[in-house]
Scaffold this motif. Sequence first.
Motif, PDB file in Angstrom:
ATOM      1  N   PHE A  45     -33.506  38.281 -59.223  1.00 58.01           N
ATOM      2  CA  PHE A  45     -33.487  36.909 -58.436  1.00 58.01           C
ATOM      3  C   PHE A  45     -35.225  36.925 -58.110  1.00 58.01           C
ATOM      4  O   PHE A  45     -35.732  35.606 -58.377  1.00 58.01           O
ATOM      5  CB  PHE A  45     -32.814  36.944 -57.137  1.00 58.01           C
ATOM      6  N   MET A  46     -35.711  37.833 -57.595  1.00 57.58           N
ATOM      7  CA  MET A  46     -36.854  37.868 -57.235  1.00 57.58           C
ATOM      8  C   MET A  46     -37.957  37.484 -58.369  1.00 57.58           C
ATOM      9  O   MET A  46     -38.991  36.883 -58.110  1.00 57.58           O
ATOM     10  CB  MET A  46     -37.537  39.096 -56.544  1.00 57.58           C
TER      11      MET A  46
ATOM     12  N   GLU B  65     -30.967  41.458 -57.317  1.00 53.74           N
ATOM     13  CA  GLU B  65     -31.632  41.062 -56.313  1.00 53.74           C
ATOM     14  C   GLU B  65     -33.326  41.230 -56.932  1.00 53.74           C
ATOM     15  O   GLU B  65     -33.967  40.450 -56.761  1.00 53.74           O
ATOM     16  CB  GLU B  65     -31.894  41.980 -55.236  1.00 53.74           C
TER      17      GLU B  65
ATOM     18  N   PRO C 117     -30.330  31.843 -51.365  1.00 52.07           N
ATOM     19  CA  PRO C 117     -30.671  31.874 -49.824  1.00 52.07           C
ATOM     20  C   PRO C 117     -30.252  30.708 -49.122  1.00 52.07           C
ATOM     21  O   PRO C 117     -29.649  29.613 -49.777  1.00 52.07           O
ATOM     22  CB  PRO C 117     -31.947  32.068 -49.950  1.00 52.07           C
ATOM     23  N   ASP C 118     -30.135  30.677 -47.860  1.00 54.95           N
ATOM     24  CA  ASP C 118     -29.784  29.474 -47.140  1.00 54.95           C
ATOM     25  C   ASP C 118     -30.695  28.375 -47.579  1.00 54.95           C
ATOM     26  O   ASP C 118     -32.066  28.609 -47.750  1.00 54.95           O
ATOM     27  CB  ASP C 118     -30.108  29.714 -45.546  1.00 54.95           C
TER      28      ASP C 118
ATOM     29  N   PRO D  99     -25.170  34.495 -49.767  1.00 52.93           N
ATOM     30  CA  PRO D  99     -26.542  34.755 -49.673  1.00 52.93           C
ATOM     31  C   PRO D  99     -26.805  36.368 -50.060  1.00 52.93           C
ATOM     32  O   PRO D  99     -27.956  36.879 -50.148  1.00 52.93           O
ATOM     33  CB  PRO D  99     -26.953  34.434 -48.206  1.00 52.93           C
ATOM     34  N   TYR D 100     -25.636  37.106 -50.009  1.00 55.40           N
ATOM     35  CA  TYR D 100     -25.844  38.647 -50.182  1.00 55.40           C
ATOM     36  C   TYR D 100     -25.964  38.881 -51.949  1.00 55.40           C
ATOM     37  O   TYR D 100     -24.820  38.728 -52.512  1.00 55.40           O
ATOM     38  CB  TYR D 100     -24.795  39.497 -49.624  1.00 55.40           C
ATOM     39  N   MET D 101     -26.903  39.383 -52.373  1.00 55.32           N
ATOM     40  CA  MET D 101     -27.132  39.907 -53.658  1.00 55.32           C
ATOM     41  C   MET D 101     -26.308  40.789 -54.204  1.00 55.32           C
ATOM     42  O   MET D 101     -25.791  40.838 -55.480  1.00 55.32           O
ATOM     43  CB  MET D 101     -28.640  39.895 -53.964  1.00 55.32           C
TER      44      MET D 101
END
Lengths: 310, 245
Positions: free
Chosen positions: A301-302, A298, A37-38, A190-192
Amino acid sequence: MPAVDVKGLKKNYGKVIALRGISFSAEKGEIFGIIGPDGSGKTTLFRILTTLLVADEGTAVVDGFDVVKDYKEIRKRVGYMPGRFSLYQDLTVEENLQFFASVFHTTIEENYDLVKDIYSQIEPFKTRRAGKLSGGMKQKLALSCALIHKPAILFLDEPTTGVDPVSRKELWEMLKRLKNQGITILVSTPYMDEAALCDRIALIKDGRFLSIDTPANITAQFNQKIFAVRGLEMSRLLSDIRAFPAVKTCYAFGDSHHVTVETGQNELQESVQHALYLYLLFKGHTNVEIEKINPGIEDCFMELTKADVV
Amino acid sequence: MKVITAENLTKKFGSFTAVDHISFEVEQGEIFGFLGANGAGKTTAMRMLCGLSKPTSGKGMVAGFEISKNPEKIKANIGYMSQKFSMYEDLKVWENIRLFAGIYGVPDKEISHRTDELLKNLQFEGQKDALVKSLPLGWKQKLAFSVAIVHEPKIVFLDEPTGGVDPAARRQFWELIYQAADRGITVFVTTHYMDEAEYCNRVSIMVDGRIDALNSPQNLKQQYDAANMDEVFHRLARGAKRNSD
């Protein structure tokens, strides 16, 4: 020799820690994605690797040269497209490209083959000032300018941020063709869902790499059982699933909710799945479907950042 | 009750038709996804609906007011948030809430009470005195959304609110959207994340200034025989003639 070899990079801006010790290497000819992410440190890392910023600690070698000692050599060998449009707004499309070619002691003609694919799409507008171009055309020009000196390694910082899905797909197709021409590409996003388009990826959060591997290996390492759950009332379904004792996490994922569950040592995944199904029926849900699925990037990542979730 | 009605809404810039006779209605409490490729005309359409740009022709009613006659009334009755502009970085959390509540016309007496409530709802009480620039992006966006509806507007317009936000925070953000919609606030949202299109009650897809599709995600997927919204989007937007902006 890897195209990029990084060991223990750290960088602070005053009290803000941007990079907390990053190590990785990218092989020649691969598309290496840095995904996060940013504010996770992607741009700082790119600036250090393109010799625009000096790290506080650690070393980085790009195309065989040290980023601090041999920065002049590196600048000849890399192409860099920053996240923000940084061309000369008052020069025309053609003037911008000519300028970048001449700075690198080359000509448009000499390396036209490399940029043809991309530049031909904006060539009809070559007398237009760069500042007057649409976002998509600016991006194509910036990519042409980053390529015109035939770099060995291309650094693209968030080329698809704020870009619609169709244009994103086009850009990735261009990157694939550049890779086939032998260029190593480091790209951040930032796009998974773009992870799958890279050969290898690093997931980054808060200045740290969480995992470095091929997208397939990262999802294979996901050590939870994961289900997709659908029903008629998705919003109520979310809170009801979360209240079920065996559920560890439950997140909305488009048209389904992704659910991870706790299973006892001798407990079968099917029995948990069935218990959840009965529980949801009992809660008055209709059209409930539960299926075992394979995790995506995603989900991974989480799972890797779960501790951070408040 | 309808809170947005657009009838042949059109905006021309010289010979260029940015928005080309779009017509649609949005119900109160609906989450309405406003999708389209870059350059399709989303921003121009949204600016008209927010009372920031006068239509060249056509009619639009937002929150009970005509957009070309009462743009100021519209501005007072909507909330707005985008990824690019949300809050003042150099002000503290409570100062931002105080500022925006004041601008949106919340009575002075109520502001401190609403501030506490807002922070409590976000479980954010401890950060009242933090500078906004010190917050992680995900938190900033959640706070900005809550601030954009601090005056309980009829409609909130969200322009790519979750760009670049980490996956978990992006989902928490959507849970706030659901809460607002449950309270009857209409949510008008643009996004480039196609999984988020699935969270909307209905979705419209703009292509070259027109609305080429408008339906629930479920029906759109059926209509275009697509597995997901990403496929629906690609089918429609691939046909665009216009250059992206």
